[in-house]
Design an enzyme around this catalytic site. Sequence first.
Site, mmCIF file in Angstrom:
data_model
loop_
_atom_site.group_PDB
_atom_site.id
_atom_site.type_symbol
_atom_site.label_atom_id
_atom_site.label_comp_id
_atom_site.label_asym_id
_atom_site.label_seq_id
_atom_site.Cartn_x
_atom_site.Cartn_y
_atom_site.Cartn_z
ATOM 1 N N SER A 189 13.898 17.091 0.041
ATOM 2 C CA SER A 189 13.919 18.557 -0.153
ATOM 3 C C SER A 189 15.003 18.970 -1.144
ATOM 4 O O SER A 189 14.740 19.742 -2.080
ATOM 5 C CB SER A 189 14.084 19.281 1.184
ATOM 6 N N HIS A 202 10.068 13.237 6.406
ATOM 7 C CA HIS A 202 11.272 14.073 6.192
ATOM 8 C C HIS A 202 11.285 15.167 7.277
ATOM 9 O O HIS A 202 11.263 14.854 8.459
ATOM 10 C CB HIS A 202 11.219 14.597 4.754
ATOM 11 N N HIS A 232 16.819 6.193 9.138
ATOM 12 C CA HIS A 232 17.301 7.046 8.052
ATOM 13 C C HIS A 232 17.488 6.217 6.789
ATOM 14 O O HIS A 232 17.839 5.043 6.856
ATOM 15 C CB HIS A 232 18.623 7.730 8.419
ATOM 16 N N ARG A 251 24.388 15.102 13.632
ATOM 17 C CA ARG A 251 23.611 16.314 13.918
ATOM 18 C C ARG A 251 22.836 16.142 15.233
ATOM 19 O O ARG A 251 22.602 17.104 15.965
ATOM 20 C CB ARG A 251 22.657 16.612 12.751
ATOM 21 N N ASP A 254 16.156 15.041 13.744
ATOM 22 C CA ASP A 254 14.873 15.516 14.253
ATOM 23 C C ASP A 254 14.551 14.991 15.653
ATOM 24 O O ASP A 254 13.640 15.487 16.300
ATOM 25 C CB ASP A 254 13.754 15.106 13.280
HETATM 26 N N1 CMX Z 1 9.768 3.524 13.214
HETATM 27 C C1 CMX Z 1 9.083 2.440 12.769
HETATM 28 N N2 CMX Z 1 9.391 1.776 11.649
HETATM 29 C C2 CMX Z 1 10.451 2.208 10.958
HETATM 30 C C3 CMX Z 1 11.222 3.298 11.354
HETATM 31 C C4 CMX Z 1 10.838 3.982 12.529
HETATM 32 N N3 CMX Z 1 11.475 5.059 12.970
HETATM 33 N N4 CMX Z 1 12.220 3.486 10.454
HETATM 34 C C5 CMX Z 1 12.058 2.534 9.506
HETATM 35 N N5 CMX Z 1 10.984 1.762 9.815
HETATM 36 C C6 CMX Z 1 10.405 0.692 9.022
HETATM 37 C C7 CMX Z 1 9.950 1.240 7.673
HETATM 38 O O1 CMX Z 1 8.691 1.889 7.800
HETATM 39 C C8 CMX Z 1 9.927 -0.017 6.845
HETATM 40 O O2 CMX Z 1 8.784 -0.761 7.192
HETATM 41 P P1 CMX Z 1 7.962 -1.618 6.097
HETATM 42 O O3 CMX Z 1 8.960 -2.583 5.527
HETATM 43 O O4 CMX Z 1 6.880 -2.244 6.896
HETATM 44 O O5 CMX Z 1 7.472 -0.623 5.085
HETATM 45 C C9 CMX Z 1 11.151 -0.789 7.368
HETATM 46 O O6 CMX Z 1 11.395 -0.268 8.694
HETATM 47 C C10 CMX Z 1 12.404 -0.588 6.540
HETATM 48 O O7 CMX Z 1 12.646 0.793 6.408
HETATM 49 P P2 CMX Z 1 14.150 1.337 6.238
HETATM 50 O O8 CMX Z 1 14.695 0.787 4.980
HETATM 51 O O9 CMX Z 1 14.906 1.100 7.483
HETATM 52 O O10 CMX Z 1 13.919 2.919 6.149
HETATM 53 P P3 CMX Z 1 13.559 3.802 4.859
HETATM 54 O O11 CMX Z 1 14.821 4.136 4.162
HETATM 55 O O12 CMX Z 1 12.487 3.156 4.056
HETATM 56 O O13 CMX Z 1 12.921 5.102 5.525
HETATM 57 C C11 CMX Z 1 12.781 6.862 7.079
HETATM 58 C C12 CMX Z 1 13.703 6.044 6.196
HETATM 59 C C13 CMX Z 1 13.563 8.038 7.653
HETATM 60 C C14 CMX Z 1 11.626 7.419 6.242
HETATM 61 C C15 CMX Z 1 12.241 5.963 8.213
HETATM 62 O O14 CMX Z 1 13.318 5.506 9.009
HETATM 63 C C16 CMX Z 1 11.207 6.633 9.075
HETATM 64 O O15 CMX Z 1 10.021 6.620 8.729
HETATM 65 N N6 CMX Z 1 11.609 7.269 10.242
HETATM 66 C C17 CMX Z 1 10.697 8.008 11.070
HETATM 67 C C18 CMX Z 1 10.423 9.400 10.459
HETATM 68 C C19 CMX Z 1 11.632 10.294 10.571
HETATM 69 O O16 CMX Z 1 12.239 10.436 11.624
HETATM 70 N N7 CMX Z 1 11.965 10.964 9.481
HETATM 71 C C20 CMX Z 1 13.056 11.964 9.460
HETATM 72 C C21 CMX Z 1 14.285 11.516 8.695
HETATM 73 C C22 CMX Z 1 15.340 12.595 8.682
HETATM 74 C C23 CMX Z 1 14.926 13.752 7.820
HETATM 75 O O17 CMX Z 1 14.762 13.543 6.601
HETATM 76 O O18 CMX Z 1 14.725 14.864 8.313
#
Ligand code: CMX
Length: 439
Positions: free
Chosen positions: A241, A271, A318, A327, A373
Amino acid sequence: METLKKKFATIALPMAGEVKEFVKKHGHEKVGEITMAQVYGGMRGMLGLVTETSKLDPEEGIRFRGYTIPELMEKLPTAPNGFEPLPEGIFYLMLIGELPTNEDVVGLTRNWAIRSVVPIHVFNVLDSLPKATHPMTQFAIAINAMQNESVFAKEYKRGVHKSEYWDSTYEDVMNLIARLPRVAAYIYRRTYKNDVHIEPDPRLDWGANFAHMLGFDSDGFKKLMRIYLTIHSDHEGGNVSAHTNHLVGSALGDAYQSFAACMNGLAGPLHGLANQEVVRWILALQAELGGGKITKEEIRAYVERTLADGKVVPGYGHAVLRKTDPRFTAQWDFAKRYIEQDDIIDIVHSMYEVVPEVLGALGKVKNPWPNVDAHSGALLLHYGMDEYEFYTVMFGVSRSLGVLAQLVWDRALGLSIERPGSTTTELLMKQFAGQPEAV
Ligand code: CMX
């Protein structure tokens, strides 16, 4: 010129000159290296932006102008009957770089109340949309619909000198922030409350007035709104964002255009939409188990099933943080202070004991800990707001404070239009196959 604007000019304009000198002197020096993994991996950790309002430390969490959330709980002005900072205060801090006094915050409340009148055509535009339109889509449309009011766009057309861009951007930013709670509340009431709208109460602070217009007048909900709108306001510049707001603004899009785009970025489930997804996930878990107390073993089994289905566990993980999001902790503390017992909050707290272990065991998740979140929806549900598709709009109202304060800085510092390079997979493959001349 109003006091806040004058103060901003006194601080920001000399800094524009300093930054120019600084870049002239050190522009050729390196601030990092770029790896292939970063190019394909969402530019993670690649330094490419300047954001003045806040800075995220992976281990410690967010600092707003150098202050952590616990520090701000101590130092920012609060409403007379609570511990929660007034969101006006964090905007002042991010814009000016100094802690506000009580008078500064009261001044901002008044300033925004005066600027808060939403043009009637915005409500007409919203009324023309199907009620089933996602609230975040309605929100972005309404923000775009206000663009005809942009002072910056008018000044730009008039041919104003670029050294003055910050001035009309400041006006847009203040007008837009002032109006967002009214627009958001209108969307809520039209979508879920049979179009019965509630007029603003100009005697209330920005957060309490938002609660009031939504139709939640309890003291508890007003307190929740103040802390909610404070802690969601900023998370440095690279998140989707904030980056979108800066990117669109960098082409001299005005605050309305930038912020509408910003909200479309926030609306993604990885996000900001994660806050609705957390509640959807918990309600589905409850529905499947048919009510009653939910055990940690049942939560563990549901988390494992979510992962086996190829989905993420919302509210966890994250891109930058490597520990529990402060938070999340601030909201946990709020629950501890004000809420005796709540089944959904109990589930959120039990998840904290289960999910990190399960995600950690996967071996690939870099941060198994909860983000902001994971907790917010449970608090809103507690006070009776169960229309979870609206939650990200509230996140968006808060996010305006950080990204729009930064937009005024972008203009004051005269930051460039964004235009990073890109390449093709074929060329990268050739480079690593020993044909660097192909690149
Ligand atoms: N559940 C399952 N798998 C997860 C996960 C979760 N909560 N968090 C990370 N992973 C997975 C990723 O999908 C990725 O898998 P692949 O290698 O198979 O593609 C692997 O772990 C490595 O990811 P990462 O480097 O740890 O995390 P990223 O930096 O790529 O992504 C985020 C960060 C937030 C998108 C991810 O942790 C996620 O999808 N979380 C759940 C959604 C969420 O809560 N988003 C809100 C974030 C805060 C905000 O912006 O408001």
